[in-house]
Enzyme design. Structure first.
Site, PDB file in Angstrom:
ATOM      1  N   GLY A   1      44.067 -32.201 -72.032  1.00  0.00           N
ATOM      2  CA  GLY A   1      44.626 -32.638 -70.690  1.00  0.00           C
ATOM      3  C   GLY A   1      44.340 -31.761 -69.469  1.00  0.00           C
ATOM      4  O   GLY A   1      44.103 -32.208 -68.254  1.00  0.00           O
ATOM      5  N   ASN A   2      44.073 -30.379 -69.838  1.00  0.00           N
ATOM      6  CA  ASN A   2      43.932 -29.558 -68.734  1.00  0.00           C
ATOM      7  C   ASN A   2      42.365 -29.892 -68.032  1.00  0.00           C
ATOM      8  O   ASN A   2      42.240 -29.549 -67.048  1.00  0.00           O
ATOM      9  CB  ASN A   2      43.727 -28.118 -69.342  1.00  0.00           C
ATOM     10  CG  ASN A   2      45.302 -27.625 -69.557  1.00  0.00           C
ATOM     11  OD1 ASN A   2      46.135 -27.756 -68.806  1.00  0.00           O
ATOM     12  ND2 ASN A   2      45.620 -27.094 -70.812  1.00  0.00           N
TER      13      ASN A   2
ATOM     14  N   LYS B   1      55.346 -36.211 -80.231  1.00  0.00           N
ATOM     15  CA  LYS B   1      54.318 -36.163 -79.223  1.00  0.00           C
ATOM     16  C   LYS B   1      54.849 -36.261 -77.814  1.00  0.00           C
ATOM     17  O   LYS B   1      55.405 -37.496 -77.357  1.00  0.00           O
ATOM     18  CB  LYS B   1      53.236 -37.323 -79.605  1.00  0.00           C
ATOM     19  CG  LYS B   1      52.085 -37.111 -78.671  1.00  0.00           C
ATOM     20  CD  LYS B   1      50.940 -36.117 -79.086  1.00  0.00           C
ATOM     21  CE  LYS B   1      50.067 -36.005 -78.201  1.00  0.00           C
ATOM     22  NZ  LYS B   1      49.440 -34.569 -77.945  1.00  0.00           N
TER      23      LYS B   1
ATOM     24  N   LYS C   1      45.025 -35.669 -80.372  1.00  0.00           N
ATOM     25  CA  LYS C   1      43.513 -35.957 -80.019  1.00  0.00           C
ATOM     26  C   LYS C   1      42.796 -34.948 -81.024  1.00  0.00           C
ATOM     27  O   LYS C   1      41.632 -35.005 -81.235  1.00  0.00           O
ATOM     28  CB  LYS C   1      42.995 -36.171 -78.726  1.00  0.00           C
ATOM     29  CG  LYS C   1      43.602 -35.072 -77.991  1.00  0.00           C
ATOM     30  CD  LYS C   1      42.223 -33.959 -77.870  1.00  0.00           C
ATOM     31  CE  LYS C   1      42.602 -33.027 -76.923  1.00  0.00           C
ATOM     32  NZ  LYS C   1      43.936 -32.373 -76.889  1.00  0.00           N
TER      33      LYS C   1
ATOM     34  N   LYS D   1      45.399 -27.348 -81.748  1.00  0.00           N
ATOM     35  CA  LYS D   1      43.825 -26.910 -81.718  1.00  0.00           C
ATOM     36  C   LYS D   1      43.318 -26.235 -82.818  1.00  0.00           C
ATOM     37  O   LYS D   1      42.229 -26.223 -83.455  1.00  0.00           O
ATOM     38  CB  LYS D   1      43.614 -26.305 -80.362  1.00  0.00           C
ATOM     39  CG  LYS D   1      44.064 -27.065 -79.199  1.00  0.00           C
ATOM     40  CD  LYS D   1      43.865 -26.346 -77.668  1.00  0.00           C
ATOM     41  CE  LYS D   1      44.901 -27.369 -76.809  1.00  0.00           C
ATOM     42  NZ  LYS D   1      44.811 -28.669 -76.746  1.00  0.00           N
TER      43      LYS D   1
HETATM   44  N1  LIG Z   1      48.536 -18.199 -79.214  1.00  0.00           N
HETATM   45  C1  LIG Z   1      48.266 -18.792 -78.032  1.00  0.00           C
HETATM   46  N2  LIG Z   1      46.762 -18.447 -77.495  1.00  0.00           N
HETATM   47  C2  LIG Z   1      46.336 -19.119 -76.541  1.00  0.00           C
HETATM   48  N3  LIG Z   1      47.031 -20.058 -75.768  1.00  0.00           N
HETATM   49  C3  LIG Z   1      48.332 -20.378 -76.297  1.00  0.00           C
HETATM   50  C4  LIG Z   1      48.870 -19.778 -77.337  1.00  0.00           C
HETATM   51  N4  LIG Z   1      50.030 -20.225 -77.503  1.00  0.00           N
HETATM   52  C5  LIG Z   1      50.313 -21.244 -76.669  1.00  0.00           C
HETATM   53  N5  LIG Z   1      49.113 -21.152 -75.752  1.00  0.00           N
HETATM   54  C6  LIG Z   1      48.933 -22.336 -74.680  1.00  0.00           C
HETATM   55  O1  LIG Z   1      48.443 -23.160 -75.032  1.00  0.00           O
HETATM   56  C7  LIG Z   1      47.622 -23.790 -73.830  1.00  0.00           C
HETATM   57  C8  LIG Z   1      46.640 -24.855 -74.274  1.00  0.00           C
HETATM   58  O2  LIG Z   1      47.470 -26.187 -74.620  1.00  0.00           O
HETATM   59  P1  LIG Z   1      47.611 -27.223 -73.873  1.00  0.00           P
HETATM   60  O3  LIG Z   1      48.271 -27.026 -72.391  1.00  0.00           O
HETATM   61  O4  LIG Z   1      48.210 -28.334 -74.641  1.00  0.00           O
HETATM   62  O5  LIG Z   1      45.811 -27.691 -73.811  1.00  0.00           O
HETATM   63  P2  LIG Z   1      45.150 -29.138 -73.426  1.00  0.00           P
HETATM   64  O6  LIG Z   1      46.053 -29.799 -72.512  1.00  0.00           O
HETATM   65  O7  LIG Z   1      44.126 -28.741 -72.831  1.00  0.00           O
HETATM   66  O8  LIG Z   1      45.013 -29.969 -74.519  1.00  0.00           O
HETATM   67  C9  LIG Z   1      47.206 -22.762 -73.054  1.00  0.00           C
HETATM   68  O9  LIG Z   1      47.047 -22.757 -71.589  1.00  0.00           O
HETATM   69  C10 LIG Z   1      48.343 -21.589 -73.403  1.00  0.00           C
HETATM   70  O10 LIG Z   1      49.356 -21.700 -72.145  1.00  0.00           O
HETATM   71  N1  LIG Z   2      46.752 -37.820 -77.469  1.00  0.00           N
HETATM   72  C1  LIG Z   2      46.780 -36.681 -77.110  1.00  0.00           C
HETATM   73  O1  LIG Z   2      46.643 -35.738 -78.066  1.00  0.00           O
HETATM   74  O2  LIG Z   2      46.821 -36.377 -75.700  1.00  0.00           O
HETATM   75  P1  LIG Z   2      47.030 -35.122 -75.271  1.00  0.00           P
HETATM   76  O3  LIG Z   2      45.924 -34.135 -75.574  1.00  0.00           O
HETATM   77  O4  LIG Z   2      46.803 -35.338 -73.674  1.00  0.00           O
HETATM   78  O5  LIG Z   2      48.471 -34.697 -75.437  1.00  0.00           O
END
Ligand SMILES: Nc1ncnc2c1ncn2[C@@H]1O[C@H](COP(=O)(O)OP(=O)(O)O)[C@@H](O)[C@H]1O
Ligand SMILES: NC(=O)OP(=O)(O)O
Length: 310
Positions: A9-10, A127, A211, A273
């Protein structure tokens, strides 16, 4: 190399989390430049992407207009996000590929992911989707039958069922398009969740699949050499948020599995992830990386990121 790249999402919203159409187009244009560099470096790429903010927004719009129009189900909302995000990605990718002298055809597949109708996730929503709300708003929505979760400083967010992805129905179409030289966008939002239909084929079910976990399956089904999960941090970190924080570079799948079990990673953020990359290698994939969008080309060469190996 054949690479499956999952965009978080970022990579699709402004850095302050805003997600107007202009914000999304601008963020996707930046993502497309990085993807085009990967293609220009000679790699074959399949892009997949999240949809949490977007699918929640569509669902909310549906509910707000219910007095005029019959609301549609969550799987329909998910299919709509594949269309709008895929459309935006295709426009941006074609421009970025041409700018890198790496022009090639781009295609987005409306694509389905099989889940188990009896997955316990259907009775235990996890979710987070759509916009953040106040505690009062969350309480009112909970009283109306929705599930909401406290997400910390940003506020509360609606949560929906997120079953395990079991099979990418349309992976053979991805492989056929790759063989024809297309850059393919597939399985957006984790894929539209479906179960077998007793009449034959499939029918949609109301859920939003993670995803990152779908990206693992997709990578296995198209026999990718590398799975890259692109987010906003260069590495997964041990001791995240503590003075002992230590970025993870190259790590064996068994070691990363132990860190997962020790609870090192944020649920709903970094955990899916690292789970996705670990599963890819545990199930026979050669290599997988978690890194930030700007580092994906370097990470493909093994130069940075949290790199998981057998
Ligand atoms: N152990 C960790 N190592 C690195 N990042 C982490 C950890 N735990 C939580 N995070 C957070 O996870 C975020 C990425 O996940 P998310 O915001 O859901 O990503 P995206 O929206 O890109 O899929 C990072 O910006 C960080 O704030
Ligand atoms: N479907 C899904 O995982 O979406 P986000 O990554 O935006 O949460």
């Amino acid at each position: 190399m054949r690479i499956v790249l999952a965009l978080g999402g970022n990579a699709m919203t402004a850095s302050d989390g805003r997600s107007t159409p202009d914000d999304q187009r601008a963020a996707i244009a930046v993502a497309a430049e990085h993807i085009a560099r990967l293609v220009a470096a000679g790699h074959e790429v399949v892009v997949t992407h999240g949809n949490g903010p977007q699918v929640g927004n569509i669902l909310l719009k549906n509910e707000l207009s219910a007095h005029r129009l019959t609301p549609v189900s969550l799987d329909w909302c998910g299919a709509q996000t594949q269309g709008t995000i895929g459309f935006t990605l295709m426009n941006a990718l074609e421009r970025a590929l041409a700018a890198q002298d790496a022009a090639r055809p781009v295609a987005t597949l409306v694509s389905r992911t099989v889940v188990d109708a009896d997955d316990p996730a259907f009775t235990s929503p996890t979710k987070a989707i759509g916009p953040y709300g106040s505690a009062d708003h969350a309480a009112a929505m909970t009283a109306a039958g929705q599930a909401w979760r406290d997400e910390g400083p940003k506020g509360w967010r609606r949560v929906v069922a997120s079953p395990e992805p079991l099979q990418i129905v349309d992976a053979p179409a991805v492989a056929a398009l790759l063989a024809q030289g297309f850059l393919v966008v597939s399985s957006g939002g984790g894929g539209i969740p479906v179960v077998p239909d007793p009449r034959g084929g499939y029918q949609g079910v109301e859920a939003v699949i993670d995803k990152d976990l779908t990206a693992t399956l997709l990578s296995r089904q198209v026999e990718a050499d590398l799975l890259v999960i692109a987010t906003d941090v260069e590495h997964a970190v041990l001791g995240w948020g503590t003075p002992q924080a230590r970025p993870l570079g190259q790590v064996r799948a068994a070691e990363l599995r132990a860190h997962i079990e020790a609870g090192e990673f944020g649920v709903g953020s970094m955990l899916p992830k690292v789970e996705a990359v670990t599963r890819f290698v545990e199930s026979g994939g050669p290599r997988a990386v978690v890194t930030d969008l700007a580092s994906i080309t370097e990470a493909a060469d093994g130069g940075t990121g949290t790199v998981v190996v057998p």
